[in-house]
Design a protein around this motif. Structure first.
Motif, PDB file in Angstrom:
ATOM      1  N   UNK A 256       0.827  -1.204   0.000  1.00  0.00           N
ATOM      2  CA  UNK A 256       0.000   0.000   0.000  1.00  0.00           C
ATOM      3  C   UNK A 256       0.864   1.258   0.000  1.00  0.00           C
ATOM      4  N   UNK A 257       1.903   1.246   0.819  1.00  0.00           N
ATOM      5  CA  UNK A 257       2.800   2.405   0.905  1.00  0.00           C
ATOM      6  C   UNK A 257       3.506   2.679  -0.418  1.00  0.00           C
ATOM      7  N   UNK A 258       3.686   1.630  -1.208  1.00  0.00           N
ATOM      8  CA  UNK A 258       4.392   1.799  -2.483  1.00  0.00           C
ATOM      9  C   UNK A 258       3.442   1.948  -3.664  1.00  0.00           C
ATOM     10  N   UNK A 259       2.158   2.186  -3.357  1.00  0.00           N
ATOM     11  CA  UNK A 259       1.217   2.565  -4.407  1.00  0.00           C
ATOM     12  C   UNK A 259       0.302   1.490  -4.942  1.00  0.00           C
ATOM     13  N   UNK A 260       0.290   0.285  -4.347  1.00  0.00           N
ATOM     14  CA  UNK A 260      -0.584  -0.781  -4.843  1.00  0.00           C
ATOM     15  C   UNK A 260      -2.047  -0.451  -4.551  1.00  0.00           C
ATOM     16  N   UNK A 261      -2.933  -0.851  -5.458  1.00  0.00           N
ATOM     17  CA  UNK A 261      -4.366  -0.638  -5.283  1.00  0.00           C
ATOM     18  C   UNK A 261      -4.891  -1.565  -4.185  1.00  0.00           C
ATOM     19  N   UNK A 262      -5.775  -1.022  -3.344  1.00  0.00           N
ATOM     20  CA  UNK A 262      -6.288  -1.777  -2.197  1.00  0.00           C
ATOM     21  C   UNK A 262      -7.025  -3.044  -2.624  1.00  0.00           C
ATOM     22  N   UNK A 263      -7.713  -2.988  -3.759  1.00  0.00           N
ATOM     23  CA  UNK A 263      -8.473  -4.172  -4.196  1.00  0.00           C
ATOM     24  C   UNK A 263      -7.544  -5.294  -4.669  1.00  0.00           C
ATOM     25  N   UNK A 264      -6.406  -4.940  -5.223  1.00  0.00           N
ATOM     26  CA  UNK A 264      -5.439  -5.968  -5.592  1.00  0.00           C
ATOM     27  C   UNK A 264      -4.865  -6.627  -4.327  1.00  0.00           C
ATOM     28  N   UNK A 265      -4.627  -5.806  -3.312  1.00  0.00           N
ATOM     29  CA  UNK A 265      -4.117  -6.342  -2.034  1.00  0.00           C
ATOM     30  C   UNK A 265      -5.162  -7.267  -1.429  1.00  0.00           C
TER      31      UNK A 265
END
Length: 305
Positions: A256-265
């Motif tokens: 998340x801190x490095x820009x990943x989309x929450x839905x992918x996580x």
């Protein structure tokens, strides 16, 4: 019927109809068996069919004296409510004695995470001079690199790993399958472990496809993974109380801190609801708050009274 018979029926219901995972099922049964123990010692006439709201309330009050956390108390209540809701649904009882019970109010639970620096410190603390050390190194990299639960880690099979497309098939809660992308870095570590380390173990036939093995060639246990991580934390001089789940939290937070989309996580963690994953946005907010408090020039400015 007695408590044992009703609890066995409840167990079958949770396992077969609700498709509970083994860990969740065990937790519910532990909670209900604690009620049974209390009843046998203090209320010998009480049965699942006639125990009252007042009696259950007294049990919960006595149990709360053990100084257990509000989260634990909430879980006890959830288990007990589920048990009596089942009895009503099966027409074993006409009333639900737990319907008026209220769970304790829980604050926002922010899971512990490790910084990237502490992850590196912990990995560097692994003694890689032995086959078991190399195995432990691979375990940490997979926990952090894939965000697996400890139960998913110890059940992971070699046949679940697709090195050509670089992904892992993971069977999570409720036996739901998800695909977790595998970074080239992590894939190389796993391949090295399989080709150069794992082959040195005397592998039992039933564990031939299990990725991580103990020294006797069997699948590892949850407890063993906890002990490995606890020992590494001591060696790395990390004061935080950490567990296998800490790496899962760190995996999500750092993405998340490095820009990943929450839905992918959400997909990679196997959360059925985005609400569960949103906890990591609160972690990021806490970190941003600390940055502002520590570094914003106006926060350092003081005025004379």
């Amino acid at each position: 019927m007695n408590w044992n018979e009703r609890i066995k029926e409840f167990e079958d219901y949770l396992r077969l109809e609700k498709n509970f995972s083994k860990n969740t099922l065990d937790a519910y049964l532990r909670d209900i068996n604690k009620v049974k123990k209390y009843v046998s010692e203090n209320l010998p006439e009480a049965t699942p069919e006639n125990i009252s709201y007042v009696q259950i309330q007294e049990y919960l009050f006595q149990n709360s004296k053990t100084k257990s956390s509000e989260r634990s108390q909430a879980r006890w209540l959830s288990s007990i409510k589920s048990f009596f809701k089942y009895l009503v649904a099966e027409e074993i009882r006409e009333d639900n004695p737990t319907s008026l019970l209220e769970a304790p109010k829980l604050g926002l639970y922010l899971p512990d995470t490790l910084s990237e620096k502490n992850i590196t410190k912990l990995i560097n603390a692994v003694d890689r001079s032995s086959d078991l050390g190399e195995r432990n190194y691979c375990i940490i990299e997979v926990l952090y690199g894939c965000g697996l639960r400890v139960s998913e880690l110890i059940d992971l099979k070699i046949s679940n790993i697709n090195f050509k497309e670089n992904y892992v098939s993971v069977y999570g809660k409720g036996d739901k399958m998800r695909f977790v992308p595998l970074a080239d870095f992590t894939a190389k570590i796993i391949l090295n472990y399989i080709k150069k380390i794992r082959i040195n173990f005397k592998i039992n036939k039933k564990s031939e496809d299990i990725l991580f093995l103990n020294r006797r060639g069997n699948a590892m246990t949850r407890v063993m993974v906890f002990i490995i991580i606890k020992d590494l934390a001591l060696k790395a001089n990390i004061k935080k109380k950490i567990s296998p789940h800490t790496f899962r939290h760190s995996f999500a937070t750092h993405l998340l801190q490095n820009g990943a989309d929450l839905r992918y996580i959400q997909e990679m963690l196997g959360h059925s609801s985005i609400t569960t994953t949103e906890i990591y946005t609160h972690l990021q907010t806490e970190e941003l708050r600390d940055v502002i408090l520590n570094y914003h020039p106006r926060n350092k400015f003081t005025t004379k009274a």
